[in-house]
Scaffold this active site. Structure first.
Site, short mmCIF file in Angstrom:
data_model
loop_
_atom_site.label_atom_id
_atom_site.label_comp_id
_atom_site.label_asym_id
_atom_site.label_seq_id
_atom_site.Cartn_x
_atom_site.Cartn_y
_atom_site.Cartn_z
N GLU A 49 -35.62 1.89 104.86
CA GLU A 49 -35.66 1.17 106.13
C GLU A 49 -36.03 -0.30 105.95
O GLU A 49 -37.07 -0.30 105.82
CB GLU A 49 -36.42 1.94 107.17
CG GLU A 49 -36.15 2.66 108.24
CD GLU A 49 -37.23 3.18 109.28
OE1 GLU A 49 -37.58 2.24 110.11
OE2 GLU A 49 -37.69 4.20 109.07
N ASP A 60 -44.07 -1.63 117.89
CA ASP A 60 -44.57 -1.86 116.67
C ASP A 60 -46.24 -2.23 116.91
O ASP A 60 -46.53 -3.04 117.71
CB ASP A 60 -44.25 -2.64 115.66
CG ASP A 60 -42.96 -2.17 114.97
OD1 ASP A 60 -42.93 -1.30 114.38
OD2 ASP A 60 -41.75 -2.76 115.20
#
Lengths: 264, 395
Positions: A49, A60
């Site tokens: 990724e 995040d």
């Protein structure tokens, strides 16, 4: 067949669990990102990724926020990330690669042109954490099987799971904790039931992510998943080793071994 | 696509999968609540007895004389806690209570929404956490103290630009983690659906009152209705009851900061492109790579790179017009209102006053306009003093 599907399905046929890592593009620079992709491919990573940095990464935690911020400060952009991908594919890097990015980056680029670039640069899949199924039509219109949109499910998806899975391709990304990335193995209290529910319903590989550091974090759930995804911890590891390729490849090798030993 | 989440092509629910069921629960509870007469009765009870509504529609006589048209000020600055923000907070906190939540979180820029939320939390005995950018904490110390006195925990957000945008990011991140027992009170007309709708619903009391009050004095509708726009909460409340009155001109005033041409401004409508931030698709200030650009305004409450999705729709459908005034114009208007009417407005609200004075040139003496005076200037005295001393300001 899409490279992600090919790789993960082959692993299932061979009775092998899969491993995916995440790293931020251009951290600390693109040459390093390329070097780390190559080292991991050699070590047997199944999918990589690549995070396209964005100014406001709301899914995040602090580590990836900071990674994203620094990458942008160092000049990382979506254009340069596409260019890097193109180079990697020209240099015969064949590992399946997924872009993890926020929807504004795609929208700003133009969803149609973005899809064209993804195909041209060999991007096999997209993970867009702020794009729930209700908002995916605009992008999906332009995607083909060359670049698939990975679906995420969460421990509280409940009645949404069937519909999400009905449209899922490649693998289903099981978010294992509430909130954001990088909360060290602080999994949701119902994580085991949730994973086995998803596993029983899913026709495609089930991958578990968020808060995982090493293979033993996922060992209690190993029969319910087809593999694991590590992001925050991998970035920490890269930072503390000054982005050493050997550290990256050793980590990948060991994680995959442990994952598959736990399995036996 | 969930059509009801959209205003034309704007709005939506651009959040992580883990928040989608939470939004559904909030939406269902909200729709049920606003159709429950008991809920609305309780909401209006608090607006009257606690906030002090209705607020006056004050005819600004000296200002009107100077600018040769009738200027009415909707005095949201007279609300308890000093701004319109409390209207929405009470609505949302009553909803949170109805949903059985014991904790609330909020983001804040200037601190007005944070103070309003801390106030509501104290009133209803809820645990309250307010996310505030480090930069804003420095320039709005007084409001930080008020929040802490009220029992709220103020979390300093140190990421990105350290302002409202980042405080909102952090509130959303926290919410995704704690939504099971915590309600997120969004203060502006932004965020994923149903938030823009909720904020409008709970702020629409501004225009309902103003319309009635204007009728009482003038026997007709106003010609123009004006309000400042950051995320757009006071303006959507000020517009709400006039949107269907096609003869009433609606004007939203954004912050042009140091001037649109300098790049240091907060005018998402003037220069933004459609983008996605904080769970919604709307006009958004972005750079050439699709990263969100920092907004700039002397007013912390207008210092936001996006704008509520219904405003984006009102602009595209040409129902409302959006303009921008600079820091300097706003500060001149602030001083003028202070000296002519004895009202020190919030710097945010002074933007609307500034454009009202400009726009008056297009109006006759018999026409009238309503300007939303969204808040009072007490919180801004340090910024005003520094500005007058020529010291500049933070940001």
């Amino acid at each position: 067949m899409n490279r992600i599907e090919q790789r993960l399905n082959q692993n299932i046929s061979n009775g092998v669990k899969s491993f995916i890592t995440y790293m931020t593009a251009g951290l600390p620079n693109y040459d390093t990102t390329k070097k780390l992709v190559k080292a991991q491919e050699e070590a047997g990573i199944d999918v990589i990724e690549i995070g396209v940095p964005f100014s406001d990464p709301i899914a995040d935690g602090p580590v990836i926020q900071q990674a994203s911020f620094e990458a942008i400060q160092n000049g990382a952009t979506i254009d340069k990330t596409f260019a890097m991908m193109k180079e990697l594919r020209e240099e015969n890097v064949n590992v399946p690669i997924v872009f993890m990015l926020y929807y504004n980056t795609i929208l700003h680029y133009g969803p149609e042109e973005f899809a064209v670039q993804c195909k041209a640069c060999g991007i096999d899949g997209l993970i867009v954490p702020d794009l729930p199924m209700e908002e995916q039509d605009e992008l999906k219109t332009f995607l083909s099987d060359d670049t698939i949109l990975i679906q995420l499910v969460s421990p509280v998806s409940n009645d949404r799971v069937d519909q999400i899975l009905s449209d899922a391709k490649g693998f289903v990304y099981c978010v294992s904790s509430m909130g954001v990335t990088g909360q060290a193995a602080d999994f949701h209290k119902e994580v085991k039931n949730y994973l086995s529910m998803i596993k029983s319903k899913s026709k495609i590989p089930v991958m578990m992510g968020f808060g995982i550091r090493d293979a033993k974090d996922v060992s209690p759930f190993i029969s319910d998943i087809d593999g694991a995804i590590v992001g925050t911890h991998f970035i920490d590891l890269m930072r503390t080793s000054n982005y050493d390729s050997k550290v990256a490849s050793d980590y990948v090798t060991k994680f995959k071994q442990d994952l598959n030993n736990t399995n036996k | 696509m969930n059509q009801k989440a959209y205003y034309g092509k704007f709005g939506g629910q651009y959040v992580s999968e883990s928040l989608m069921n939470t939004l559904k629960e909030v939406d269902e509870a909200f729709e049920e609540a606003i159709h429950d007469p008991k809920f609305m009765e309780e909401f209006h009870y608090y607006l009257k007895q606690y906030v002090g509504r209705e607020t006056p529609l004050y005819y600004a006589q000296r200002l009107s004389e100077k600018y040769k048209t009738k200027i009415y000020l909707k005095r949201e600055d007279l609300n308890h806690t000093g701004a319109h923000k409390i209207n929405n907070v009470l609505g949302q906190i009553l909803l949170a209570k109805r949903m059985g939540k014991k904790k609330v979180i909020a983001e804040t820029g200037a601190g007005q929404h944070g103070v309003a939320t801390a106030t509501g939390a104290a009133l209803f005995g809820m645990e309250c956490t307010v996310f505030m950018g480090k930069e804003d904490i420095a320039r709005q110390k007084l409001n930080v103290m008020r929040m802490e006195m009220l029992g709220a925990k103020v979390v300093s957000v140190e990421s990105g630009s350290n302002t409202l945008k980042d405080a909102t990011n952090e509130a959303i991140r926290t919410w995704a983690k704690v939504a099971e027992d915590t309600f997120y009170i969004i203060g502006s007309a932004v965020g994923p659906y149903p938030y823009p709708k909720m904020v409008k619903e709970f702020q629409s009391v501004i225009s309902r009152e103003a319309k009635k009050q204007h009728y009482e004095v003038e026997g007709r509708l106003p010609d123009v209705v004006m309000a400042c726009v950051g995320g757009g909460s006071n303006s959507i409340g000020m517009f709400a009851d006039f949107i269907e009155e096609k003869d009433v001109k609606l004007i939203g005033v954004e912050a042009a900061g140091k001037g649109i041409e300098t790049g240091e401004h907060a005018s998402a409508m003037a220069l933004g492109k459609p983008g996605v931030l904080h769970g919604m698709k709307s006009y958004l200030l972005q750079d050439e790579n699709g990263n969100v650009q920092l907004a700039h305004s002397i007013s912390a409450g207008l210092d936001y790179p996006g704008v509520g999705p219904e405003h984006a729709f009102l602009k595209d459908s040409k129902r409302a017009e959006y303009v921008a005034v600079t820091d300097m114009e706003a500060m001149d208007a602030l001083m003028e209102l202070t000296r002519l009417e004895g009202i020190i407005p919030a710097i945010e609200s002074a933007h609307a006053v500034a454009y009202a004075c400009k726009y008056a040139a297009n109006m006759t003496e018999n026409q009238s306009m309503i300007v939303c005076l969204s808040g009072r200037g007490d919180k801004d005295v340090h910024t005003i003093a520094d500005y007058l001393d020529g010291k500049g300001y933070l940001n």
